[in-house]
Design an enzyme around this catalytic site. Sequence first.
Site, PDB file in Angstrom:
ATOM      1  N   ASP A 659       0.220   6.187   7.275  1.00 31.55           N
ATOM      2  CA  ASP A 659      -1.068   5.886   6.667  1.00 31.55           C
ATOM      3  C   ASP A 659      -2.157   6.707   7.356  1.00 31.55           C
ATOM      4  OD1 ASP A 659      -2.687   3.936   4.932  1.00 31.55           O
ATOM      5  OD2 ASP A 659      -3.618   3.717   6.898  1.00 31.55           O
ATOM      6  N   GLU A 688      -0.452  10.537   4.568  1.00 29.02           N
ATOM      7  CA  GLU A 688      -1.699  10.845   3.885  1.00 29.02           C
ATOM      8  C   GLU A 688      -2.454  11.878   4.721  1.00 29.02           C
ATOM      9  OE1 GLU A 688      -3.161   7.009   1.513  1.00 29.02           O
ATOM     10  OE2 GLU A 688      -3.061   6.701   3.679  1.00 29.02           O
TER      11      GLU A 688
END
Length: 966
Positions: A659, A688
């Site tokens: 993340d 990400e």
Amino acid sequence: MSFKLFKKGIAAAAACILLLGMIFSFSFAQTFAEGKTKIIIHYQEAKGNTKDWNLWVFPEGGEGKAYPFTGSDAFGKTAEIELDGNLKKAGFIVRTDSWEKDGGDRMIDISGGEGEVWVKAGDDRTYTEPPDGEYRNLPSYENINVTVHYFRYDNQYDGWNLWAWPEGGNGEAVTFKESDDYGRVAHIVMHNLKDVHKVGMIVRKSTAENEWAEKEFDNRFVTKFKTDGSAEIWIAQGQDRIYYDKDSVDKTPKIVKASIDAFNEITFETNFPFDASKAGLSLTGDAKIKEVIPYDSKTGSFTNKVKIIAENNLDLSKTYEVTKENFGTAPVETGKVVRSPEFDSLFYYPGHDLGNTYTKRGTSFRVWAPTASEAKLVTYRSWDDKTGKETSLKKAERGTWTSFIKGDQEGLIYTYKVKIGNKWNEAVDPYARAVTVNGDKGAVIDLKKTNPAKWSGRMKPFTPEDAIIYELHVRDLSEDPKSGIKNKGKYLGAAEEGTKGPGGVKTGLNHIKDLGVTHVQLLPIYDYRTVDETKLDQPQFNWGYDPKNYNAPEGSYSTDPYNPVKRITEVKQMVQSLHKNNLRVIMDVVYNHMFSASESNFQQLVPGYYFRYNEDGTLANGSGVGNDTASERKMMRKFIVDSVSYWAKEYNLDGFRFDLMGILDVTTMNEVRKSLNKINPSIIVLGEGWDLNTPLDPSQKANQKNASKMTGIAHFNDGIRDAIKGSVFEDGDPGFVNGKENTENSIKEGIKAGIDYPASIASYKDPGQVVEYAEAHDNLTLWDKLQKTNPEDSLAVRKKMHELASSIVLTSQGISFIHAGQEFMRTKGGNGNSYNAPDSTNQLDWQRRADFDKEVKYMKGLIELRKGHPALRMRTASDIRKHLSFLEAPKNTVAYHINGHANRDHAKDLTVIYNANRKTVSVALPSRGTWKVLVNGEKSGNKTLQVIKGSKVSVPALSTFVLEIK
């Protein structure tokens, strides 16, 4: 999380969490502050806005909290917020709950205990006056009489006076002619004014030679008057505030900050200035002062902030106090020194025995706490025991503390306590692999006993480009009453086989296996903060992007969260069941931030080390949720690598999704990849790679731009995502499938896995570095997005758009990614940030799965097609450039050709055509021959649906055609 900010949705994503409290050791000034500070924020929304904007407000140096707009005026929305302490500055962000931001971080300079600003949608500026002229009809005064009370703690008033002026007028000198029990008194009297709403003033010192020999700060404005134009204010030496209440003034000289910022340097700050050349400072203990110099050379010797240079390096584990004549005594906190390279070099511990190490003969404990003067192991009888037994830990090498308890300690519950300065902090062991309910204490366990029967090893090696990832929340899979799954919302629910739902459709694991995907990516399953595991009988939901204990599983998905062993066993049972059904498991990990820096175990054990800070000492906030971890520091990097490696080994995991990976640094991610390669090189690492505003050298951020520096690490491709359906930040913005023109080139670049993106966007070296997707847990689902962009279109038309979007994902080069339920056009009722929404919003709707059976079969066919054609899964950028070429096609149509048995495909040629028009288009095929149609917009797979002999093909509206020649 949502950035997406972050670009999440910059998640987190997640983004999503209210962070409470303040960092003690780095908000030292605030511990001395008293009173309240009021801020007023005016916000003018964009015309036609439909989003629910609110505020994230944080005191300078502290953590933030969400506040709603509570009023309105002629300018727009308003919020009046009261913060603790007499603050000089406060920061705020205009944002949505999904962490879409309107502008960046903004600061308010506060005087008089109150600050007021105006901001406009789409405008990054922060205005201290209404930007479009006055709209509030403020009263104006013809005559003004302001009584000014001035206090100097040094009692040296000679020469000090005021320079005052009416708004828009000329200034004049005003002297202090009276005295009272506060200090000196002056009267600013002005007559025959016109349209004056405020009065400006500067406190200055005048001499015979120079009328402006000195001044205290710049312009200050009196804005609060009685109806007759009179006002009474109080000001104090060295304070830039105007007080309208005498009792609010802090007249007592005091130390507001004393922190060790280098091994031989203390930053020292007071609320009033003093002469640094006659500092009158002393340190306790064996520390001796070598010199005192102004913190800023431009201020001169008369200042309230200095550097104290010690004769020798200070011992960070000792407690020091600093005394200043007239200002008292204060403890010296550990400051920026812990974030220095020298600190890392001195205290980095390379060992592999942090945490507890269990054997039947005894259990050893080791914790890293180099700035502690004492450390203790605290053992408890039960999870709810309030008073534990304390045992002193022994100081060991490189800042660690150790203990060994003889005998079989299986089931022992424990925490650590460390003394930092004069304060004792208690924390859960960051390396704890088992925790009690709500993760409030660690537990000693025998990991061998957590293995389920027939616990198997790893699955066979797998190539990243072959992956078709299915993103899933554990609870969502089974919570629907119609799921047919017994263990609803649990790890075991995801392990159940053979379950059925409405009309006999396969559900749960049975459905995922039948769909044909290769990997199941689970939203966070580590122990997270926001679900109370003691109240699972009450409705609770969270995505889990709020880490508490990284190395222990979340208890709310366990059948018994009070049992530290059971949650581990049940995770392994889930992994084992998925593996048995030929599904690999990816774990979503959130090492970029924690729920709260101040309450985290990291901050309690080594304050200020594990988190990233701005130059002004405030917490970095690239994550958008109040804190960023400092992965570039050696012990934080070590923890991340150790943690990922532990999960990979102990739970036989097949991948990790990072993340907000852009918060982390390149070196850390490469170390993660290197460690996982030793375990199993086919473990997938994706993340990400958004470019986030965190204080890290841009060349070191683990984002898309630096992808070329991170071999074997994949990034989500937001380029193809937004090209397909439109921006995730603008609900009404369409993309290729839902009506935006001139998006063909963006689709083409995405089809090639972004290997030719400009360096300003990404630097992918091969397709294995690119995750192709149209929707994920963040933002609107694809279906809900289409309802926003195309509300007038029929259900049938939106279904065609949806299928066209999914087909682009599954026929593009790179790694394919599907959001759970995308196959039956999942809806969350228009909720674009459902991180804490109820099950009714988040759960997979198995009745909808039955109702959309035709659409599920279409998605299943696309997956079969991808798995059956290696040409859609090329391994290198050079192969893509060699074999893939684009064909001439009508407007709003993209067509491409793959030739030469690419990647050893059985088909000599493949042609793929996407028609986003509302009418049939004709596309010339790359060669004459017998073309077999495998996908025609109605059906999909590897079976021949029709045969075309000729040089052209007609593609129906909103359809994908895939053709092959063997």
